[in-house]
Design an enzyme around this catalytic site. Structure first.
Site, PDB file in Angstrom:
ATOM      1  N   GLN A   1      13.273  -7.622  20.867  1.00 36.68           N
ATOM      2  CA  GLN A   1      13.738  -6.912  22.068  1.00 36.68           C
ATOM      3  C   GLN A   1      13.145  -5.509  22.167  1.00 36.68           C
ATOM      4  O   GLN A   1      12.725  -5.076  23.234  1.00 36.68           O
ATOM      5  CB  GLN A   1      15.266  -6.802  22.063  1.00 36.68           C
ATOM      6  CG  GLN A   1      15.933  -8.067  22.545  1.00 36.68           C
ATOM      7  CD  GLN A   1      17.079  -8.438  21.626  1.00 36.68           C
ATOM      8  OE1 GLN A   1      17.053  -8.112  20.446  1.00 36.68           O
ATOM      9  NE2 GLN A   1      18.078  -9.109  22.179  1.00 36.68           N
TER      10      GLN A   1
ATOM     11  N   ASP B   1       9.691  -5.849  23.308  1.00 42.20           N
ATOM     12  CA  ASP B   1       9.644  -6.132  24.745  1.00 42.20           C
ATOM     13  C   ASP B   1       9.865  -4.871  25.572  1.00 42.20           C
ATOM     14  O   ASP B   1       9.273  -4.696  26.634  1.00 42.20           O
ATOM     15  CB  ASP B   1      10.713  -7.172  25.111  1.00 42.20           C
ATOM     16  CG  ASP B   1      10.160  -8.583  24.956  1.00 42.20           C
ATOM     17  OD1 ASP B   1      10.956  -9.516  24.856  1.00 42.20           O
ATOM     18  OD2 ASP B   1       8.919  -8.731  24.924  1.00 42.20           O
TER      19      ASP B   1
ATOM     20  N   SER C   1      -0.172 -30.104   1.952  1.00 40.09           N
ATOM     21  CA  SER C   1      -1.260 -29.153   1.702  1.00 40.09           C
ATOM     22  C   SER C   1      -2.160 -29.748   0.613  1.00 40.09           C
ATOM     23  O   SER C   1      -1.877 -30.828   0.111  1.00 40.09           O
ATOM     24  CB  SER C   1      -0.704 -27.793   1.307  1.00 40.09           C
ATOM     25  OG  SER C   1       0.260 -27.973   0.321  1.00 40.09           O
TER      26      SER C   1
ATOM     27  N   GLU D   1     -16.216 -32.505   3.057  1.00 36.51           N
ATOM     28  CA  GLU D   1     -16.147 -31.832   4.362  1.00 36.51           C
ATOM     29  C   GLU D   1     -15.943 -30.343   4.123  1.00 36.51           C
ATOM     30  O   GLU D   1     -15.290 -29.984   3.149  1.00 36.51           O
ATOM     31  CB  GLU D   1     -14.922 -32.335   5.155  1.00 36.51           C
ATOM     32  CG  GLU D   1     -14.952 -33.799   5.456  1.00 36.51           C
ATOM     33  CD  GLU D   1     -13.607 -34.302   6.003  1.00 36.51           C
ATOM     34  OE1 GLU D   1     -12.824 -33.486   6.526  1.00 36.51           O
ATOM     35  OE2 GLU D   1     -13.359 -35.500   5.895  1.00 36.51           O
TER      36      GLU D   1
ATOM     37  N   LYS E   1     -14.053 -26.973   4.357  1.00 35.93           N
ATOM     38  CA  LYS E   1     -12.642 -26.663   4.582  1.00 35.93           C
ATOM     39  C   LYS E   1     -12.573 -25.514   5.575  1.00 35.93           C
ATOM     40  O   LYS E   1     -12.918 -24.375   5.249  1.00 35.93           O
ATOM     41  CB  LYS E   1     -11.947 -26.295   3.265  1.00 35.93           C
ATOM     42  CG  LYS E   1     -10.460 -26.061   3.450  1.00 35.93           C
ATOM     43  CD  LYS E   1      -9.747 -26.004   2.130  1.00 35.93           C
ATOM     44  CE  LYS E   1      -8.241 -25.965   2.300  1.00 35.93           C
ATOM     45  NZ  LYS E   1      -7.750 -24.808   3.011  1.00 35.93           N
TER      46      LYS E   1
ATOM     47  N   CYS F   1      14.562  -5.030 -19.287  1.00 33.39           N
ATOM     48  CA  CYS F   1      16.009  -4.838 -19.397  1.00 33.39           C
ATOM     49  C   CYS F   1      16.396  -4.307 -20.777  1.00 33.39           C
ATOM     50  O   CYS F   1      17.564  -4.046 -21.038  1.00 33.39           O
ATOM     51  CB  CYS F   1      16.748  -6.143 -19.090  1.00 33.39           C
ATOM     52  SG  CYS F   1      16.602  -7.386 -20.392  1.00 33.39           S
TER      53      CYS F   1
ATOM     54  N   CYS G   1      11.885 -13.125 -22.067  1.00 33.44           N
ATOM     55  CA  CYS G   1      13.218 -12.560 -22.190  1.00 33.44           C
ATOM     56  C   CYS G   1      14.141 -13.755 -21.986  1.00 33.44           C
ATOM     57  O   CYS G   1      13.933 -14.549 -21.072  1.00 33.44           O
ATOM     58  CB  CYS G   1      13.440 -11.525 -21.090  1.00 33.44           C
ATOM     59  SG  CYS G   1      15.147 -10.964 -20.971  1.00 33.44           S
TER      60      CYS G   1
HETATM   61  S1  IVH Z   1      -7.612 -32.846   4.724  1.00 33.28           S
HETATM   62  C1  IVH Z   1      -3.418 -32.086   3.101  1.00 33.28           C
HETATM   63  N1  IVH Z   1      -9.786 -31.733   5.579  1.00 33.28           N
HETATM   64  O1  IVH Z   1      -6.479 -27.372   4.838  1.00 33.28           O
HETATM   65  C2  IVH Z   1      -3.810 -33.210   3.886  1.00 33.28           C
HETATM   66  N2  IVH Z   1      -7.831 -30.390   5.523  1.00 33.28           N
HETATM   67  O2  IVH Z   1      -4.630 -26.987   2.459  1.00 33.28           O
HETATM   68  C3  IVH Z   1      -5.255 -33.448   3.952  1.00 33.28           C
HETATM   69  N3  IVH Z   1      -8.167 -28.105   6.326  1.00 33.28           N
HETATM   70  O3  IVH Z   1      -3.417 -28.396   6.154  1.00 33.28           O
HETATM   71  C4  IVH Z   1      -5.982 -32.345   4.559  1.00 33.28           C
HETATM   72  N4  IVH Z   1     -10.302 -28.285   6.784  1.00 33.28           N
HETATM   73  O4  IVH Z   1      -5.158 -27.577   7.791  1.00 33.28           O
HETATM   74  C5  IVH Z   1      -8.482 -31.545   5.319  1.00 33.28           C
HETATM   75  N5  IVH Z   1     -11.813 -30.899   6.298  1.00 33.28           N
HETATM   76  C6  IVH Z   1     -10.523 -30.717   6.065  1.00 33.28           C
HETATM   77  C7  IVH Z   1      -9.886 -29.485   6.311  1.00 33.28           C
HETATM   78  C8  IVH Z   1      -8.526 -29.366   6.012  1.00 33.28           C
HETATM   79  C9  IVH Z   1      -9.257 -27.481   6.797  1.00 33.28           C
HETATM   80  C10 IVH Z   1      -6.829 -27.515   6.182  1.00 33.28           C
HETATM   81  C11 IVH Z   1      -5.741 -28.339   6.796  1.00 33.28           C
HETATM   82  C12 IVH Z   1      -4.734 -28.573   5.724  1.00 33.28           C
HETATM   83  C13 IVH Z   1      -5.102 -27.523   4.737  1.00 33.28           C
HETATM   84  C14 IVH Z   1      -4.713 -28.013   3.358  1.00 33.28           C
END
Ligand code: IVH
Length: 677
Positions: A36, A39, A84, A117, A119, A405, A426
């Site tokens: 708010q 805004d 992930s 692929e 990332k 501690c 600890c």
């Molecule tokens: S395969 C986890 N392929 O990375 C399920 N992920 O840390 C399989 N990402 O949430 C994911 N490029 O958003 C896959 N060539 C790729 C990717 C990719 C980016 C991201 C995706 C995923 C995250 C996992």
């Protein structure tokens, strides 16, 4: 200063403040004012613009993209969780990944085709097509429930709204990564720290017109649900969806073994800076979708893929001090306070030194010039010391033997290796306030109670102010005190209240994970939850007489060993832990643990395995039983329904015991028949 100049100054101040709060919200995840209040500033700025048209020649407030995000996006459950990836940082990590896959599938080395692929470092989204029409578009959210961001996704013109092919499956869920190109980001670099934040900020706009101002792009990389399934390989899937009009990444490629992974990693790293989008590694996937299915997932990531991160960024700096930190399990970690230095775009002032042995081995001292590295989200590490730059009077670092501690720390002897642990601990549990604070941070974390708005920094603040000392205090917060704190407004208080209320309904496995018993991670918490099934049964562990019996029975569970049993015993033998856990239970509505697929073909049946199988590993056999509603026990008892005997080296003693107890014995050939039936 004339009046016009004053107005311009006032206007510029407001714009600056909006930009600052945008950054705090989106980039730092640490808003200092309520929505708010934000805004209000935005409205006042717009009014100034309206009243004094000469201001419009400047940056208009409407050009400031990340206006406050809305929590009005509808929440939609993902058809399948968006998981992930686990990370690999070097060749050894990838080798381990490949070994684990081969072991799980019981296949020989290099028999499995891989697919590599890039990332993409963006924001993940899921696109759902029904009979070829785009009907839903979701953000990742917490992985289980996403937000409906369809209108925003539709502003990306490369995303097909209708797939022009009559061969499209009735239900097709495409998973993709949304990004802003490096070139386009230049225009927004003052408003966002990096392209990823810009893409995230844009996607979460309430108004799609705001989204359309940032030119987003995407790469499709995978799928969620496909019905009927028509693909056999990841490579076929990507090829086909490319034909259907989706953007796919042209640097993806089939590879056959570890050496080829290494080569691809080097090759792509070399061209990385020339790409028009950010990538932070490769994703190495098993190409065969049937094998992917067999491999399945752990609770957080698929077993069939790994993110092979590019090498960490390095920098040289100086150690100003070495301090110790206490973790939630009591582990004492030395941390180097370093001269702030930028590593890969982030200012670093702390670096981990791991443990006492590491400091000795590298002879790390206060005042030393060191090289540090930062990989992914993990905390920076000290990799080497430049002893030549050391002053003569420098002294060896003496590791403190006491916790913050004041209690003397100990090094445990490992049950399995019989060696002394490298980590000092600890052992005061909640009685050490430093451990208690870390335990609270664990409890509120995403995988545990998942309380939005109660992050680590807020826990620190609430702890210092005496608002929270124990977990149950979270549910007794005095909001009239919080509202007076800087950064809190009606909206954020309401959101916090809602998040806390929501967290009070929790599943038994998450609850067990949350209380933070050492050696009980998410997987083990699930095994324990399936054993206890209700909080009522679980609570019997508080009673010493019952506990002994329960712990004996726990030994039967596959996955729970001596280490875990001892840790559970230690946890509940500590009266403070027991009281705190009981107090917490009183505040919660803990749901019974529901076994996934309890109606599967092995529903409620208990299995045990002996000997090796030709076509599958023990891990896969276990996963199959569990995915079909059964349980796998670790020892023979009357509770067992079946002993499955593999052809390779079964234990005769187990077979004899099973016969004595009249337990049905299934031979490998029959086991294969059952699975195929
Ligand atoms: S395969 C986890 N392929 O990375 C399920 N992920 O840390 C399989 N990402 O949430 C994911 N490029 O958003 C896959 N060539 C790729 C990717 C990719 C980016 C991201 C995706 C995923 C995250 C996992």
């Amino acid at each position: 200063m004339n009046n016009k100049e004053k107005i311009i100054l006032e206007y510029e101040d407001k714009i600056k403040s909006l930009i600052r709060h945008n950054k705090l919200y989106y980039n730092k995840d640490n808003p200092k004012i309520s929505d708010q209040e934000y805004d209000k500033i935005k409205k006042a700025t717009l009014e100034l613009e309206k009243k004094f048209p000469f201001l419009k020649k400047k940056n208009s407030v409407l050009d400031i993209i990340g206006s406050p995000p809305s929590n009005k996006f509808q929440k939609i459950k993902h058809l399948n969780p968006m998981l992930s990836l686990s990370n690999a940082f070097d060749k050894n990590d990838v080798e381990d990944f490949l070994k684990k896959i081969n072991n799980f599938l019981n296949l020989k080395k290099d028999k499995i085709e891989l697919f590599s692929e890039p990332k993409i470092d963006g924001i993940s989204a899921s696109l759902i097509y029904e009979k070829g029409n785009l009907t839903k578009g979701l953000s990742r959210g917490d992985g289980l429930v996403g937000e409906d961001i369809l209108s925003n996704l539709k502003t990306i013109k490369e995303i097909p709204v209708k797939i022009k092919s009559n061969k499209v499956p009735d239900l097709l869920e495409i998973r993709c990564e949304i990004y802003i190109s490096k070139k386009d980001f230049i225009k927004f670099k003052d408003k966002f720290a990096n392209p990823r934040n810009a893409a995230g900020g844009s996607l979460r706009q309430k108004d799609p017109r705001e989204t359309s101002k940032i030119p987003l792009k995407y790469f499709a990389y995978g799928f969620g649900v496909i019905e009927p399934m028509i693909f056999k390989k990841q490579s076929d899937f990507l090829e086909k969806i490319k034909d259907w009009g989706f953007s796919t990444n042209n640097l993806s490629k089939k590879i056959q073994n570890l050496d080829e992974v290494e080569k691809e990693h080097k090759d792509i790293d070399t061209i990385r800076s020339s790409l028009n989008y950010d990538i932070d590694g490769l994703v190495i996937k098993v190409n065969d979708l049937n094998l992917q299915k067999r491999l399945g997932n752990t609770s957080s990531s698929p077993r069939w893929a790994i993110a092979y991160k590019f090498s960490a960024e390095k920098a040289t700096t100086k150690i100003n001090d070495i301090v110790i930190q206490v973790g939630r399990t009591g582990a004492i970690t030395p941390v180097a306070k370093v001269e702030p230095v930028t590593v890969g775009g982030v200012v670093v002032s702390n670096a981990t030194l791991h443990n006492e042995d590491e400091i000795q081995r590298k002879d790390i001292r206060i005042g030393d010039t060191i090289q540090i590295q930062r990989a992914g989200d993990v905390i920076p590490q000290v990799i080497s010391v430049d002893a030549n730059k050391r002053k003569k009077e420098s002294l060896k670092f003496i590791f403190p033997k006491k916790c913050l501690c004041g209690t003397p720390t100990i090094k445990e002897i490992s049950k399995t290796t019989k060696k002394e642990d490298a980590v000092r601990r600890c052992v005061k549990g909640y009685d050490c306030k430093f451990i208690a604070k870390e335990k609270l941070k664990h409890i509120v974390s995403k995988e545990a109670f998942n309380i939005d708005g109660l992050g680590k920094k807020v826990v620190d603040q609430f702890w210092d102010l005496g608002f929270i000392k124990e977990p149950s205090d979270i549910f007794e917060l005095d909001y009239s005190k919080i509202i007076n704190l800087e950064g809190w407004g009606d909206l954020s208080i309401n959101n916090l209240k809602k998040a806390i209320k929501k967290s009070q309904i929790i599943s038994l496995d998450k609850f067990i994970y949350s209380i933070g018993i050492r050696h009980i991670g998410q997987e083990n918490a699930k095994i324990l939850a399936s054993f206890f099934s209700s909080i009522k049964k679980f609570s019997e562990i508080f009673d010493l007489k019952n506990r002994k019996n329960i712990l004996r029975n726990l030994l039967d569970l596959d996955g729970i060993g001596e280490t875990q049993i001892q840790s559970i015993n230690n946890f509940f033998s500590n009266s403070t832990n027991a009281r705190i856990t009981k107090d917490l239970i009183k505040k919660l509505n803990i749901k019974d643990f529901i076994i996934k697929n309890s109606d599967g073909k092995f529903s409620n049946k208990k299995f045990m395995f002996t000997g090796g199988f030709k076509n599958m590993s023990r891990s896969e056999a276990k996963a199959i039983v569990e995915n079909n509603g059964g349980k796998v026990l670790g020892s023979i008892s009357k509770k067992l329904n079946y002993l499955v005997v593999g052809d390779s080296k079964p234990t005769k003693k187990k077979i004899d015991q099973a016969k004595k107890l009249d337990i049905e014995i299934i031979l490998e050939k029959d086991w294969n028949k059952i699975l195929n039936s």
